[in-house]
Motif scaffolding. Structure first.
Motif, short mmCIF file in Angstrom:
data_model
loop_
_atom_site.label_atom_id
_atom_site.label_comp_id
_atom_site.label_asym_id
_atom_site.label_seq_id
_atom_site.Cartn_x
_atom_site.Cartn_y
_atom_site.Cartn_z
N ARG A 54 -25.40 -3.88 -16.09
CA ARG A 54 -24.27 -4.57 -17.13
C ARG A 54 -23.38 -5.72 -16.52
N ASP A 55 -23.05 -5.83 -15.33
CA ASP A 55 -22.50 -7.22 -14.65
C ASP A 55 -23.51 -8.31 -15.00
N PHE A 56 -24.75 -8.00 -14.45
CA PHE A 56 -25.60 -8.90 -14.65
C PHE A 56 -25.72 -9.54 -16.09
N ALA A 57 -25.91 -8.45 -17.01
CA ALA A 57 -26.10 -8.97 -18.24
C ALA A 57 -25.10 -9.90 -18.82
N MET A 58 -23.80 -9.45 -18.57
CA MET A 58 -22.47 -10.23 -18.87
C MET A 58 -22.66 -11.73 -18.46
N ARG A 59 -22.95 -11.79 -16.91
CA ARG A 59 -23.18 -13.16 -16.58
C ARG A 59 -24.19 -13.86 -17.19
N ILE A 60 -25.20 -13.34 -17.61
CA ILE A 60 -26.12 -14.17 -18.28
C ILE A 60 -25.83 -14.55 -19.66
N VAL A 129 -24.74 -6.71 -26.67
CA VAL A 129 -24.58 -5.90 -25.18
C VAL A 129 -23.23 -6.08 -24.74
N ILE A 130 -22.60 -7.03 -25.11
CA ILE A 130 -21.15 -7.40 -24.60
C ILE A 130 -20.32 -6.71 -25.53
N GLU A 131 -19.15 -6.17 -24.53
CA GLU A 131 -17.94 -5.49 -25.25
C GLU A 131 -16.77 -6.47 -25.39
N ASN A 132 -16.46 -6.87 -26.43
CA ASN A 132 -15.32 -7.74 -26.58
C ASN A 132 -14.27 -7.06 -26.76
N ARG A 133 -13.54 -6.45 -25.85
CA ARG A 133 -12.70 -5.30 -25.76
C ARG A 133 -11.13 -6.03 -26.21
N GLY A 134 -11.11 -7.34 -25.76
CA GLY A 134 -9.87 -7.84 -25.91
C GLY A 134 -9.67 -8.06 -27.49
N ASP A 169 -13.40 -9.88 -22.82
CA ASP A 169 -14.43 -9.22 -22.62
C ASP A 169 -14.59 -8.26 -21.20
N ALA A 170 -14.96 -7.00 -21.37
CA ALA A 170 -14.98 -6.19 -20.04
C ALA A 170 -15.76 -5.04 -20.28
N TRP A 171 -15.91 -4.27 -19.24
CA TRP A 171 -16.60 -3.02 -19.25
C TRP A 171 -15.46 -2.19 -19.03
N THR A 172 -15.64 -1.00 -18.85
CA THR A 172 -14.60 0.21 -18.91
C THR A 172 -13.77 -0.09 -17.32
N TYR A 173 -14.61 -0.44 -16.52
CA TYR A 173 -13.90 -0.39 -15.07
C TYR A 173 -13.59 -1.66 -14.37
N HIS A 174 -13.55 -2.53 -15.37
CA HIS A 174 -13.10 -4.08 -15.15
C HIS A 174 -11.59 -4.05 -15.51
N ASP A 176 -9.82 -6.42 -16.78
CA ASP A 176 -9.38 -6.69 -18.34
C ASP A 176 -9.51 -5.74 -19.36
N SER A 177 -10.17 -4.57 -19.09
CA SER A 177 -10.07 -3.37 -19.81
C SER A 177 -8.92 -2.82 -20.02
N GLN A 178 -8.05 -2.70 -18.91
CA GLN A 178 -6.72 -2.24 -18.95
C GLN A 178 -6.87 -0.75 -19.20
N LEU A 179 -6.24 -0.60 -20.32
CA LEU A 179 -5.98 1.08 -20.70
C LEU A 179 -6.84 1.37 -21.91
N ASN A 180 -7.94 0.64 -21.94
CA ASN A 180 -9.07 0.98 -22.80
C ASN A 180 -10.14 1.66 -22.11
N LEU A 181 -10.20 3.19 -22.53
CA LEU A 181 -11.05 4.37 -21.70
C LEU A 181 -12.36 4.15 -22.56
N ALA A 182 -12.49 3.65 -23.36
CA ALA A 182 -13.53 3.84 -24.51
C ALA A 182 -14.91 3.31 -23.74
#
Length: 434
Positions: A54-60, A129-134, A169-174, A176-182
């Motif tokens: 997932r991290d690699f996909a976000m970097r690309i 693939v990218i989660e635009n959580r913000g 943009d973030a995954w749950t464990y980043h 920047d996701s903060q209190l977004n547990l989705a």
């Protein structure tokens, strides 16, 4: 070089998709409860590998949520339409039934890809693939109200010190996701675990006064249950009952472990309102085979009768959520309230000038675009200020309907802070059509 990079991204997507499907398979295979014991896919090594992909996909692919041009964007430079004076209590309220907009200090969310804002800024398949959580409607706080009318950006107008909203943009464990547990692929069976992780994350956040700060949690989950899991169950009609058990367990945990909390239950929009749309682009037809395999394709011998059955089951899940919010054990409590916010029940993509406005949807014609998240954020805000039993059951352009709290009644509604004879009315900016 460009072709090689595209193939690399494609491989990342394929592997990620296979892993997600495998997780779902191990959850449901041979067990209609799909509360299946953990498998080797839940091990630390596999989890670490999946995170690396997932991290690699976000970097690309990059931070797609930072895009500022495109039909998927909400109209910009919108002025906040409400008077903010007096909308934060002079002293911290001791009752959940006397919460003003500015009294919310912490915001959080539990859910699936709709809350993770998957592909909100997508313009091609890889962007999904990218989660635009913000940019998420219920928990995203990127930018400000003028160009992203999410619930946190509305609440920030009343309390600039609001905490918990996703930042980018973030995954749950980043971070920047903060209190977004989705989490993408999550089902209602995951709610209790999410609730425990939420409480743990709040306890660990030194910025938050755990006992005194008022928290707002929005729960929206069930899309994967009805899209991908229901057709694998031996008794699909049992899904609403199981959904109720999981929801009640989750709410009890939050009630007993998270002081001063207001919970929104927002039902998942009806699947057929999007999946069964005719004349959708070819790429959307193909993607829906994977995103909603119980309805589209031939893997589970889909037909109209099954689709009608699944629609009835989803309708029953909505009824369950409404009824749970009314349960006696969650009523008349001083520091805890649960409210069913039904704006998604009748959600339609028909607008004044289009029979189906695709600009409200992401590239896959399934998830919401950034514009859609903005509409949903305002719709949830409006529901918060509408009396139970008289709440809007659809969304509309924020320019046409935006409810403002008033001096006479500045509080968010609960199921216990109003009476049928109550005459207070909140003001509405624009057309009151719902």
């Amino acid at each position: 070089m460009v072709l090689k990079m595209k193939l690399t991204v494609f491989n990342v997507l394929v592997v990620s998709y296979i892993l997600i499907c495998s997780l779902c398979f191990y959850r449901v295979n041979g067990n209609d409860e799909y509360d299946h014991p953990t498998s080797f896919l839940d091990g630390d090594s596999m989890r670490s590998m999946y995170r690396s992909f997932r991290d690699f996909a976000m970097r690309i692919i990059g931070q797609t949520g930072r895009r500022t041009r495109g039909a998927f964007l909400q109209d910009t430079d919108t002025k906040f339409p409400c008077n903010k004076t007096g909308m934060r209590s002079s002293t911290i309220p001791t009752s959940v039934h006397q919460l003003r907009p500015g009294d919310i200090d912490v915001i959080a969310a539990l859910g699936d890809s709709l809350t993770a804002a998957s592909g909100a800024s997508s313009v091609r398949v890889t962007d999904l693939v990218i989660e635009n959580r913000g940019l998420s409607w219920s928990i995203g706080g990127q930018w400000s109200f003028k160009n992203s009318s999410t619930l946190p950006n509305i609440l920030k107008e009343y309390n600039p010190n609001l905490l918990g909203y996703s930042k980018h943009d973030a995954w749950t464990y980043h971070f920047d996701s903060q209190l977004n547990l989705a989490e993408i692929g999550a089902s209602s069976a995951d709610m209790p675990y999410m609730a425990k992780m939420l409480v743990q994350r709040i306890k660990m956040d030194k910025r938050i006064n755990f006992n005194k700060s008022w928290k707002m949690v929005t729960i929206t989950i069930g899309g994967n249950d009805i899209c991908s899991f229901v057709c694998t169950m031996d008794e699909p009609q049992s899904l609403p009952r199981k959904h109720k058990q999981r929801l009640v367990k989750t709410l009890r945990y939050i009630r007993d472990n998270l002081p001063r909390t207001y919970v929104n239950i927002v039902p998942t929009p009806f699947v057929r309102s999007v999946v069964m749309v005719e004349n959708k682009p070819f790429h959307c037809q193909m993607l829906h085979h994977g995103e909603c395999s119980c309805w589209i394709g031939h893997l589970y011998n889909q037909n109209k009768e099954k689709q009608e059955l699944y629609h009835r089951i989803q309708s029953e899940m909505h009824d369950v959520e409404s009824n749970v919010a009314q349960m006696k054990e969650f009523r008349n409590l001083k520091e805890f309230a649960v409210v069913f916010q039904p704006f998604t029940v009748g959600l339609s993509f028909e607008t004044d000038d289009k029979p189906f406005d695709s600009s409200l949807l992401a590239f896959d014609c399934f998830h919401m675009s950034q514009k859609g998240h903005g509409w949903a954020g305002v719709a949830l805000w409006n529901n918060l200020l509408e009396r139970p039993g008289n709440k809007s059951r659809n969304w509309i352009s924020p320019k046409k309907r935006f409810i403002c709290p008033t001096e006479k009644y500045p509080y968010f509604y609960t199921n216990d802070n109003y009476s049928e004879e109550q005459t207070f009315k909140n003001s509405v900016v624009g057309n009151s059509k719902s």
